[in-house]
Design a protein around this motif. Structure first.
Motif, PDB file in Angstrom:
ATOM      1  N   ASN A 388       0.863  -1.109  -0.012  1.00  0.00           N
ATOM      2  CA  ASN A 388       0.014  -0.126  -0.079  1.00  0.00           C
ATOM      3  C   ASN A 388       0.877   1.374  -0.068  1.00  0.00           C
ATOM      4  O   ASN A 388       1.404   1.539   0.960  1.00  0.00           O
ATOM      5  CB  ASN A 388      -0.977   0.043   1.225  1.00  0.00           C
ATOM      6  N   GLN A 389       1.000   2.041  -1.199  1.00  0.00           N
ATOM      7  CA  GLN A 389       1.858   3.031  -1.377  1.00  0.00           C
ATOM      8  C   GLN A 389       1.597   4.110  -0.214  1.00  0.00           C
ATOM      9  O   GLN A 389       2.560   4.926  -0.137  1.00  0.00           O
ATOM     10  CB  GLN A 389       2.142   3.410  -2.777  1.00  0.00           C
ATOM     11  N   ASN A 390       0.427   4.192  -0.015  1.00  0.00           N
ATOM     12  CA  ASN A 390      -0.090   5.484   0.896  1.00  0.00           C
ATOM     13  C   ASN A 390       0.557   5.396   2.196  1.00  0.00           C
ATOM     14  O   ASN A 390       0.454   6.215   3.085  1.00  0.00           O
ATOM     15  CB  ASN A 390      -1.473   5.430   1.044  1.00  0.00           C
ATOM     16  N   CYS A 391       0.987   4.215   2.703  1.00  0.00           N
ATOM     17  CA  CYS A 391       1.862   3.824   3.775  1.00  0.00           C
ATOM     18  C   CYS A 391       3.398   4.200   3.674  1.00  0.00           C
ATOM     19  O   CYS A 391       3.935   3.778   4.839  1.00  0.00           O
ATOM     20  CB  CYS A 391       1.426   2.685   4.538  1.00  0.00           C
ATOM     21  N   LEU A 392       3.917   4.634   2.828  1.00  0.00           N
ATOM     22  CA  LEU A 392       5.367   4.911   2.753  1.00  0.00           C
ATOM     23  C   LEU A 392       5.559   6.278   2.715  1.00  0.00           C
ATOM     24  O   LEU A 392       5.020   7.266   2.377  1.00  0.00           O
ATOM     25  CB  LEU A 392       5.761   4.280   1.211  1.00  0.00           C
ATOM     26  N   MET A 393       6.555   6.525   3.685  1.00  0.00           N
ATOM     27  CA  MET A 393       6.740   7.904   4.087  1.00  0.00           C
ATOM     28  C   MET A 393       7.826   8.830   2.886  1.00  0.00           C
ATOM     29  O   MET A 393       8.455   8.102   1.943  1.00  0.00           O
ATOM     30  CB  MET A 393       8.065   8.035   5.103  1.00  0.00           C
ATOM     31  N   ASN A 394       7.170   9.858   2.633  1.00  0.00           N
ATOM     32  CA  ASN A 394       7.945  10.903   1.845  1.00  0.00           C
ATOM     33  C   ASN A 394       7.531  12.066   2.093  1.00  0.00           C
ATOM     34  O   ASN A 394       6.758  12.501   3.521  1.00  0.00           O
ATOM     35  CB  ASN A 394       7.127  10.863   0.396  1.00  0.00           C
ATOM     36  N   ASP A 395       7.890  13.041   1.536  1.00  0.00           N
ATOM     37  CA  ASP A 395       7.632  14.646   2.101  1.00  0.00           C
ATOM     38  C   ASP A 395       6.117  14.893   2.446  1.00  0.00           C
ATOM     39  O   ASP A 395       5.862  15.495   3.275  1.00  0.00           O
ATOM     40  CB  ASP A 395       8.367  15.755   1.097  1.00  0.00           C
ATOM     41  N   GLU A 396       5.282  14.568   1.369  1.00  0.00           N
ATOM     42  CA  GLU A 396       3.993  14.811   1.506  1.00  0.00           C
ATOM     43  C   GLU A 396       3.102  14.195   2.589  1.00  0.00           C
ATOM     44  O   GLU A 396       2.439  14.576   3.512  1.00  0.00           O
ATOM     45  CB  GLU A 396       3.160  14.392   0.376  1.00  0.00           C
ATOM     46  N   LEU A 397       3.539  12.730   2.835  1.00  0.00           N
ATOM     47  CA  LEU A 397       3.150  12.216   3.838  1.00  0.00           C
ATOM     48  C   LEU A 397       3.569  12.569   5.359  1.00  0.00           C
ATOM     49  O   LEU A 397       2.774  12.863   6.344  1.00  0.00           O
ATOM     50  CB  LEU A 397       3.262  10.582   3.956  1.00  0.00           C
ATOM     51  N   SER A 399       4.350  15.532   5.946  1.00  0.00           N
ATOM     52  CA  SER A 399       3.815  16.781   6.137  1.00  0.00           C
ATOM     53  C   SER A 399       2.210  16.520   6.669  1.00  0.00           C
ATOM     54  O   SER A 399       1.787  17.223   7.721  1.00  0.00           O
ATOM     55  CB  SER A 399       3.676  17.670   4.922  1.00  0.00           C
ATOM     56  N   ASN A 400       1.649  15.580   5.916  1.00  0.00           N
ATOM     57  CA  ASN A 400       0.215  15.343   6.407  1.00  0.00           C
ATOM     58  C   ASN A 400       0.034  14.802   7.770  1.00  0.00           C
ATOM     59  O   ASN A 400      -0.978  14.896   8.616  1.00  0.00           O
ATOM     60  CB  ASN A 400      -0.442  14.467   5.448  1.00  0.00           C
ATOM     61  N   LEU A 401       1.082  13.880   8.317  1.00  0.00           N
ATOM     62  CA  LEU A 401       0.985  13.247   9.543  1.00  0.00           C
ATOM     63  C   LEU A 401       1.200  14.249  10.660  1.00  0.00           C
ATOM     64  O   LEU A 401       0.572  14.299  11.503  1.00  0.00           O
ATOM     65  CB  LEU A 401       1.888  12.177   9.526  1.00  0.00           C
ATOM     66  N   THR A 402       2.166  15.204  10.598  1.00  0.00           N
ATOM     67  CA  THR A 402       2.548  16.378  11.301  1.00  0.00           C
ATOM     68  C   THR A 402       1.225  17.006  11.417  1.00  0.00           C
ATOM     69  O   THR A 402       0.861  17.517  12.767  1.00  0.00           O
ATOM     70  CB  THR A 402       3.685  16.921  10.814  1.00  0.00           C
ATOM     71  N   ALA A 403       0.486  17.454  10.489  1.00  0.00           N
ATOM     72  CA  ALA A 403      -0.691  18.296  10.578  1.00  0.00           C
ATOM     73  C   ALA A 403      -1.734  17.314  11.336  1.00  0.00           C
ATOM     74  O   ALA A 403      -2.620  18.070  12.294  1.00  0.00           O
ATOM     75  CB  ALA A 403      -0.980  18.843   9.234  1.00  0.00           C
ATOM     76  N   TRP A 404      -1.870  16.243  11.124  1.00  0.00           N
ATOM     77  CA  TRP A 404      -2.783  15.158  11.544  1.00  0.00           C
ATOM     78  C   TRP A 404      -2.701  15.137  13.188  1.00  0.00           C
ATOM     79  O   TRP A 404      -3.675  15.269  14.046  1.00  0.00           O
ATOM     80  CB  TRP A 404      -2.784  13.885  11.027  1.00  0.00           C
ATOM     81  N   VAL A 405      -1.252  14.917  13.587  1.00  0.00           N
ATOM     82  CA  VAL A 405      -1.089  15.056  15.078  1.00  0.00           C
ATOM     83  C   VAL A 405      -1.392  16.390  15.741  1.00  0.00           C
ATOM     84  O   VAL A 405      -2.026  16.243  16.756  1.00  0.00           O
ATOM     85  CB  VAL A 405       0.463  14.656  15.235  1.00  0.00           C
ATOM     86  N   ASN A 406      -0.993  17.608  14.992  1.00  0.00           N
ATOM     87  CA  ASN A 406      -1.184  18.641  15.720  1.00  0.00           C
ATOM     88  C   ASN A 406      -2.595  18.971  15.886  1.00  0.00           C
ATOM     89  O   ASN A 406      -3.130  19.864  16.823  1.00  0.00           O
ATOM     90  CB  ASN A 406      -0.415  19.975  14.998  1.00  0.00           C
TER      91      ASN A 406
END
Length: 448
Positions: A388-397, A399-406
């Motif tokens: 599942n490519q959506n679970c692989l870390m990249n710059d966009e993910l 940024s999205n995960l950081t925003a999700w946590v915050n």
């Protein structure tokens, strides 16, 4: 064929708290009832993932469990609305409430045992979720862990998923925390090392006296059978019962391996010479690479310092240039004896050439270092394409995960907060959004 090792790190869950639930885990007990910071914990983990991605590593993300676990609380007799269930448990069984709010799935090394396609009879990557029967709060995880694994590794052409072992102490299985693999190239056949703490069906054999042994020989043998591993590709070794009684609750607190390197404390195993001889013989049949045994003497680093700093709960990674780097917690940097040992290690004739230190203090306080946070999956480029490519870390993910946590995580949590129905709503809202972000589907009970 190009092959490599991917690390899938567990995201820290929104209910990250210090309850001291893990007997035998010294750090967990020492931090019991401290105020935790779920937001900082999650961001520390995400930053570590991004840093490894930036080093050229293949880095994945593994979703946390649903907590509080209302389903388990209802199964244990608490009833009414979700708010009623939480309040009843808080008043009548606070320890049970703590267990059902644990964010311990962050330590993904306990999620499963993984055998790569180069080792297995059918040429697929095999996954068996750990049953974690020794601790109630962790025994709640296997079903959801299996759901998440199937959503991340979702192509049965390449991946074979097994049900966790029987829910009984005789087959107590703690996953990759008691399992490592040595090999030449990651894609070649390797030797899988299963470390166990006791014999389930033979009480006359050596076993710890103070703290429980969480992994049995019989569980390790069962996983090897499920994964279709050959006898020539497996070594079983017993962890030293004395070190378990000193707080070394998993083997990954006292040794770690990567490719042709085994890094271990001299007190780690029983019958060490027999173990190393068998390992050497079997490794020589699969690879022409030189095997490096890096033994840390007690006179240089005491067992107490190993447990305090998690020297062996570090990651050893192979960079694109073929050299190895240790990913260590800041506790190793801040301990003069451990820091001196690591400074010397990188100058010696081994593949390990540098150490990088990371702040994962929120995880360390609860008893897990950098190696606890990740599940290792050796794979080929073709197999990676089936993930599942959506679970692989990249710059966009990142940024999205950081925003999700915050957006969703609290700055702090204490025990009294666990009864708050708003925390349940916040957690479910966050996880529902995360499953959409990672395209996992409905892996949680509340989504069905």
């Amino acid at each position: 064929m190009n092959s490599f090792e991917a690390n899938f790190d567990g995201l820290v869950g929104p209910t990250h708290n210090y309850a001291g639930l893990s007997e035998g885990n010294v750090a967990s007990k020492l931090s019991a009832n401290d105020i935790s910071s779920p937001r900082n914990a999650a961001l520390q983990g995400i930053n570590k993932m991004k840093a490894l991605h930036d080093l050229g590593m293949t880095q994945g993300v593994f979703a946390p469990q649903e907590r509080p676990d209302i389903f388990s609380l209802r199964r244990l007799g608490f009833s009414g609305t979700d708010a009623n269930v939480l309040e009843q448990a808080y008043k009548v069984a606070p320890s049970v409430l703590s267990a059902c709010c644990s964010a311990s799935s962050m330590w993904t090394a306990n999620a499963a045992t993984v055998s790569p396609s180069g080792d297995s009879l059918d040429g697929k990557i095999h996954f068996t979720p750990a049953n974690l029967t020794n601790k109630f709060h962790r025994s709640l995880e296997p079903e959801t862990t299996g759901n998440i694994l199937k959503s991340v590794f979702n192509d049965d052409k390449y991946f074979n998923h097994h049900l966790h072992l029987n829910d009984n102490d005789h087959f107590g299985d703690e996953g990759a925390a008691n399992h490592t693999r040595l090999c030449g190239s990651y894609g070649e056949q390797g030797v899988e090392i299963f470390t166990f703490g006791k014999y389930a069906f033979n009480a006359s054999m050596p076993a710890p006296k103070k703290y429980p042994a969480r992994q049995t020989l019989e569980a390790s043998q069962a996983v090897a059978r499920l994964h279709g591993l050959s006898d020539d590709g497996v070594v079983y070794v017993q962890q030293n019962p004395d070190v378990i009684d000193q707080g070394v609750f998993h083997n990954d607190v006292i040794s770690v391996g990567n490719q042709n390197v085994l890094f271990y404390h001299e007190q780690a195993f029983l019958n060490t010479d027999v173990f190393l001889n068998e390992l050497s013989e079997k490794f020589a049949k699969t690879s022409s690479e030189q095997l490096h045994f890096i033994k840390v003497p007690t006179e240089e680093v005491s067992l107490e310092d190993c447990v305090k700093t998690y020297l062996f709960n570090t990651q050893i990674i192979t960079l694109n240039d073929g050299t190895m780097t240790i990913i260590a917690p800041m506790h190793c940097h801040d301990n003069p004896r451990v820091k001196a040992y690591l400074d010397k290690l990188v100058t010696q004739n081994t593949p390990i050439k540098q150490v990088k230190y990371f702040d994962v203090n929120e995880s360390m306080k609860n008893g897990g270092g950098p190696a606890c946070l990740r599940l290792r999956v050796a794979m080929t480029q073709q197999e990676l394409g089936a993930v599942n490519q959506n679970c692989l870390m990249n710059d966009e993910l990142y940024s999205n995960l950081t925003a999700w946590v915050n957006k969703h995580y609290r700055d702090s949590i204490c025990f009294d907060d666990l009864r708050d129905p708003s925390l349940l709503v916040e957690s479910r809202t966050a996880l529902d959004e995360l499953t959409q972000l990672l395209k996992l589907g409905s892996v949680y009970r509340f989504q069905r």
